[in-house]
Design a protein around this motif. Sequence first.
Motif, mmCIF file in Angstrom:
data_model
loop_
_atom_site.group_PDB
_atom_site.id
_atom_site.type_symbol
_atom_site.label_atom_id
_atom_site.label_comp_id
_atom_site.label_asym_id
_atom_site.label_seq_id
_atom_site.Cartn_x
_atom_site.Cartn_y
_atom_site.Cartn_z
ATOM 1 N N ALA A 41 -3.491 4.430 -3.679
ATOM 2 C CA ALA A 41 -3.574 4.696 -2.246
ATOM 3 C C ALA A 41 -4.929 4.244 -1.716
ATOM 4 C CB ALA A 41 -3.374 6.188 -1.998
ATOM 5 N N VAL A 42 -5.975 4.496 -2.499
ATOM 6 C CA VAL A 42 -7.313 4.059 -2.093
ATOM 7 C C VAL A 42 -7.344 2.534 -1.969
ATOM 8 C CG1 VAL A 42 -9.716 3.991 -2.751
ATOM 9 C CG2 VAL A 42 -8.399 6.040 -3.195
ATOM 10 N N ASN A 43 -6.768 1.864 -2.949
ATOM 11 C CA ASN A 43 -6.761 0.411 -2.911
ATOM 12 C C ASN A 43 -6.075 -0.113 -1.666
ATOM 13 O OD1 ASN A 43 -8.045 0.316 -5.282
ATOM 14 N ND2 ASN A 43 -6.324 -0.323 -6.508
ATOM 15 N N LEU A 44 -4.968 0.539 -1.317
ATOM 16 C CA LEU A 44 -4.246 0.097 -0.126
ATOM 17 C C LEU A 44 -5.128 0.239 1.105
ATOM 18 C CD1 LEU A 44 -1.630 -0.927 1.073
ATOM 19 C CD2 LEU A 44 -0.891 1.428 1.339
ATOM 20 N N ALA A 45 -5.878 1.348 1.160
ATOM 21 C CA ALA A 45 -6.771 1.541 2.305
ATOM 22 C C ALA A 45 -7.822 0.434 2.344
ATOM 23 C CB ALA A 45 -7.442 2.913 2.213
ATOM 24 N N PHE A 46 -8.375 0.103 1.188
ATOM 25 C CA PHE A 46 -9.375 -0.968 1.141
ATOM 26 C C PHE A 46 -8.793 -2.286 1.654
ATOM 27 C CE2 PHE A 46 -12.156 1.251 -2.085
ATOM 28 C CZ PHE A 46 -13.287 1.203 -1.309
ATOM 29 N N ILE A 47 -7.593 -2.608 1.191
ATOM 30 C CA ILE A 47 -6.989 -3.870 1.597
ATOM 31 C C ILE A 47 -6.716 -3.870 3.097
ATOM 32 C CG2 ILE A 47 -4.925 -5.294 1.386
ATOM 33 C CD1 ILE A 47 -6.291 -5.668 -1.094
ATOM 34 N N ALA A 48 -6.251 -2.708 3.582
ATOM 35 C CA ALA A 48 -5.954 -2.631 5.010
ATOM 36 C C ALA A 48 -7.211 -2.848 5.836
ATOM 37 C CB ALA A 48 -5.335 -1.273 5.326
ATOM 38 N N PHE A 49 -8.301 -2.210 5.415
ATOM 39 C CA PHE A 49 -9.548 -2.374 6.168
ATOM 40 C C PHE A 49 -10.086 -3.796 6.022
ATOM 41 C CE2 PHE A 49 -10.064 2.365 5.785
ATOM 42 C CZ PHE A 49 -9.873 2.597 7.124
ATOM 43 N N ALA A 50 -9.909 -4.357 4.836
ATOM 44 C CA ALA A 50 -10.412 -5.718 4.621
ATOM 45 C C ALA A 50 -9.721 -6.695 5.553
ATOM 46 C CB ALA A 50 -10.179 -6.130 3.173
ATOM 47 N N ARG A 51 -8.488 -6.358 5.922
ATOM 48 C CA ARG A 51 -7.728 -7.207 6.831
ATOM 49 C C ARG A 51 -8.335 -7.181 8.226
ATOM 50 N NH1 ARG A 51 -4.743 -11.365 7.076
ATOM 51 N NH2 ARG A 51 -2.859 -11.294 8.327
ATOM 52 N N ARG A 52 -8.907 -6.017 8.560
ATOM 53 C CA ARG A 52 -9.369 -5.822 9.916
ATOM 54 C C ARG A 52 -10.825 -6.256 10.100
ATOM 55 N NH1 ARG A 52 -11.468 -1.395 12.208
ATOM 56 N NH2 ARG A 52 -11.213 -1.105 14.440
ATOM 57 N N LEU A 53 -11.586 -6.154 9.002
ATOM 58 C CA LEU A 53 -13.007 -6.462 9.106
ATOM 59 C C LEU A 53 -13.248 -7.885 8.660
ATOM 60 C CD1 LEU A 53 -14.065 -3.199 7.370
ATOM 61 C CD2 LEU A 53 -14.539 -3.724 9.748
ATOM 62 N N PRO A 54 -14.342 -8.465 9.126
ATOM 63 C CA PRO A 54 -14.660 -9.801 8.617
ATOM 64 C C PRO A 54 -15.142 -9.699 7.171
ATOM 65 C CG PRO A 54 -16.402 -8.989 10.030
ATOM 66 C CD PRO A 54 -15.300 -7.987 10.100
ATOM 67 N N GLY A 55 -14.843 -10.695 6.391
ATOM 68 C CA GLY A 55 -15.312 -10.699 5.013
ATOM 69 C C GLY A 55 -14.282 -10.180 4.031
ATOM 70 N N LEU A 56 -14.483 -10.544 2.798
ATOM 71 C CA LEU A 56 -13.512 -10.214 1.768
ATOM 72 C C LEU A 56 -13.917 -8.999 0.946
ATOM 73 C CD1 LEU A 56 -12.727 -13.739 0.318
ATOM 74 C CD2 LEU A 56 -11.176 -12.264 1.552
ATOM 75 N N ASP A 57 -15.010 -8.325 1.353
ATOM 76 C CA ASP A 57 -15.560 -7.274 0.500
ATOM 77 C C ASP A 57 -14.517 -6.241 0.065
ATOM 78 O OD1 ASP A 57 -18.899 -7.402 1.298
ATOM 79 O OD2 ASP A 57 -17.389 -8.505 2.421
ATOM 80 N N GLY A 58 -13.671 -5.853 1.026
ATOM 81 C CA GLY A 58 -12.664 -4.851 0.704
ATOM 82 C C GLY A 58 -11.775 -5.266 -0.442
ATOM 83 N N GLN A 59 -11.421 -6.540 -0.468
ATOM 84 C CA GLN A 59 -10.568 -7.021 -1.562
ATOM 85 C C GLN A 59 -11.301 -6.947 -2.886
ATOM 86 O OE1 GLN A 59 -8.451 -10.591 -0.959
ATOM 87 N NE2 GLN A 59 -7.896 -10.121 1.141
ATOM 88 N N LEU A 60 -12.602 -7.226 -2.847
ATOM 89 C CA LEU A 60 -13.368 -7.150 -4.094
ATOM 90 C C LEU A 60 -13.453 -5.734 -4.622
ATOM 91 C CD1 LEU A 60 -16.391 -9.508 -4.045
ATOM 92 C CD2 LEU A 60 -14.478 -9.385 -5.571
#
Lengths: 100, 164, 354, 487
Positions: A41-60
């Motif tokens: 669930a945490v990972n999904l949140a990270f991916i979702a935010f990474a989609r909205r914010l600039p940069g790939l950090d969330g995916q990392l």
Amino acid sequence: MIPLSHILLLSVILFTLGAAGFIIRRNVITVFMCIELMLNAVNLAFIAFARRLPGLDGQLFVFFVIVVAAAEAAVGLAIIVALYRNRNSLAIDDVDSMKL
Amino acid sequence: MEILFYIFGVVAIVAALSVVFQRTPVYSALSLIVVLAALAVIYLLLGAPFIAMVQVIVYAGAIMVLFVLVIMLLNAGHEGPSAHRAKFARWVGPPLLLAFLVEFGVIVWKQYGLTGAASAPALDASPAAIGRLLFKSYILPFEVTSILILVAVLGAVVLAKKQL
Amino acid sequence: MATFSDTEFFLIETVIKIALIMFILLTAIAYLTWLERKVIAHIQSRWGPYLVGPHGLLQPLADGLKFMFKEDIAPLEADPVVYWLAPFLAFLMAFLSIAVIPFGESFTLAGHVIQLQITDLNVGLLFVFAVTSLGVYSVALAGWSSNSKYPLLGGLRSSAQMISYEVSLSLGVIGVLMIAGTLSLREIVNQQAGLWAHAGLFSVLPRWNLFLQPLGFLIYFTAAIAETNRIPFDLPEGETELVAGFHTEYSSFKFAIFFMSEYANMVTVSAIATLLFFGGWLGPSFGPYWLRVILPVLWFCLKLFCFLFFYIWVRGTLPRFRYDQLMAFGWKFLLPLGLLNILVTSFVMAWLHS
Amino acid sequence: MTSVGSADFIRILPELILSVFALLVMMLEPVTPLGKKTVLGWVAIAGVILAGLASFAIAYFPGSAFSASISNDGFSNYLIELLLLIAGLVLLGSMAYLERDAIDHGEFYALILMATVGAAFMVASTELIMVFIGLEISSISTYILAGYKRGEMQSNESSVKYFLLGSFATAFFLYGIAFVYGLTGTTNLDVVRETLVNSPQSASPQLLWLAVILMFVGLAFKVSTVPFQIWTPDVYQGAPAPVTAFLSTAPKAAAFAVLVRVFVGSFDHVASAGPVVFWLLWISAVLTMCLGNLAALWQSNVKRLLAYSSIAHAGYMLVGITAGGAEGTSAVLFYLAGYALMNVGAFILIAHLAGSDERYTNVQDFTGLAADRPGMAACLTVFMLSLAGFPSTVGFFAKFYVFRSAMHAHLTGLTIIALLNSVVSVYYYLALVVAMYMGEGKTQVSESSVPRALGFAIAVSLLGIFFLGLFPSGLLRDLNSLHVPWL
């Protein structure tokens, strides 16, 4: 496009289900799997935010979480195997040799 | 494409319910694999193909295999009814969590609204871009995870081996 | 002729491609069993299948019919759901990875470009690995759900073997990926086009990655044999110890599915080897347009066939490993070798770049 | 920004040295003959000493490293030195223990070193992802260490409980990080603070609260505050005593450091999150102190008693964090040093006294110890008095500074509750002392003389307790002048 709130809701639902499972399940392995559910669930949140914010950090971060989950799984399952060797049971209620 | 998100979202929730409420550990594990796969599809839809693949390869393909193997090895069967008195946490926990869920949902809803699209300018999320970021900005966490993995290997051997 | 919109065309194209590839693959697999029996027989100075059709050519059909109509026996104590699920999982995973494998160049039909590949992912190779890594479940679950001693042991052994060799399998191809700088299979093949320039006597050789990564190829292919549970690494099915391993309790159609998935896996890993190391569909191309479309496919199939033949040849020649030897070989030899290969490759690449 | 230079590596030199020595210990293990495994312990101690020297050296190279994910400042430097002190004392105290109970040496020392590396990364990093990875390294090592006696039921149970609840807590911490990232677009604590202070409208306050609460829950598990303390007694009791000495101090110190960095450093400055942080800390400080002290009154097992006492001490430290600011922070840092000295000393001494396989850990087993072994009884008494907060020991000044900072922050109610609690705590600490000196009958604890390494470790902690108890102002002055940007 998929609204961010929907993705986050999915994430929250999964997280809550994992936490609920952690509390109500009695088999150690199932309890551990519920923790994995929470991490996802945490990972999904990270991916979702990474989609909205600039940069790939969330995916990392997800990448790191997966690595950590793997390490945790290796150690956790080793602990569970040792538990089974000692008690011949995986029920969490039986882990009670120390009481107040 | 959006419809796929909702389909796989529902799949994930149903499978997660099944993880929590199945009484046989193998079924729970299989349901968790379904959750992982559904999330991998969602990651694909959200523009994270590399992470989606890592999710399947590492999470579903390695971590969960370990779970299944341990379940098979220990022959973990059906989970019986609790032999002990009902634990306090079991009665208090779920309602609390439900409250948490509702609260969280409302807040998220308020903040991002019904339609706030989860989109930024399309990013290059190719493995090469991820690798570049990983080896430039995140080189330290990357290297330090190797210590973590070493600890895990060491621990698995120390704890699970019968005789050292 | 009715005109289609792009989406409609895409849909129809994909459906046709899937149907065609499935048909060809299933037939190929059927005849692969025939080939295997024939080749092994000749290696052992026997005739092999000879009675059903000329040179036993209809034997696969007969086998198929037999599997179809045989009585389906399931153990009484077997887990009903998982016991059913396992073979279909095996089948699904074996055939899913075919989706990203390109087998020829693209051509134009009625103004539409048609790629000879079901779908081109930019993480194509990762997709193949992802799907193969899920293949472990079918073996593990088949062994567990049969609720019987030998299948369980076979399943455990086999899954341990598969996850162990998966590491070497991926390490073997990393050298190629470093050189190619992409995970798209089509791209990797296109980079191998042409001949070696400025290589003196070797200028006649094609620019296959094999010549850059010979060690990588050996590691990949050795691991691939273990990954597909073939001799000399077919410990999971070692008859003398484990009856028939994880599928001991499977009969008739479900057994046939396991059987087919094993051969489909062979095709997949061979196809990957062809694409990564042997230039895929690249080869001499000439003649009219239609020939230039067909020839690459032919080259691809030819290379694939060589690998499949090699598989059978190995089976006819080599004895089986012992289980501990197999694990030791994977972890203590193949894995360090794979790491060494990556290390050397990266040093050479860094040196060339500077 | 992105290129890595030698300055980056210099700023993580202590961690690097520790990792290298952990590897060295593991590589030397197979070539060390069976009776000589304690050598590995000395190798590990050499690593700790070298890392300590390195940490003194890098104090002259302050600044950030690795894309601002590591900050080498006075705060991190002090805590790394403290962690190294803990690791050194535990290593010294565990060599004879491992020998006596015939436990494998090599991996044990390596794991202690790696756990220290993880904790050191936790305290030094300003990047939440790095904090998370450090946290996991130290947690996973301690899960293993807690279950190190793998054939023993209690050790195993301790490890299962620690592992399950620890991972559960980590998930919460991580979810908090996810939301912080989502709200601010970064996980760098300094940037988080700047973003939230400069543009408070960017994040919805409720979502920020949730993020704060989630992160707090995760850390609260690690420092065992009520209601997230449930694992503590069982884990401390079941784990091998030297391991308990380690995991009651080092991961706790690291988690407190993160608490300070995150809550005092980043979120306290944020208008919309400040009150939430304050009340979270206030309530859990009160609950933790009260429950820890009250539950300790009923304990008959010494390890369990000290477990509850450590919960209570976590409560006192939370008082300091609630007070916040420079004064609160330096008080907490001082407290951590004192707490580490007395807790490690007490646990490694108990590890020795408990006899092989820790047979004697009940309070009545210690009855009449003073008559039998007056030296050890005296040492244990000093540890207990210090934990209780008697003057001239470090425990007194630790509490004094924390309470003073709370008074200065106008937290009168909290201070009074804390004072009452420390009065209650005297009762159970003294109960053990009374048993040792005035109890009738012969002591069960009949261990032979103290091994030299252990004696040295105990001497060091006693010296520390008295030194800081008599001359606390020097250290406090240093702590007050830590140059950290967020204070």
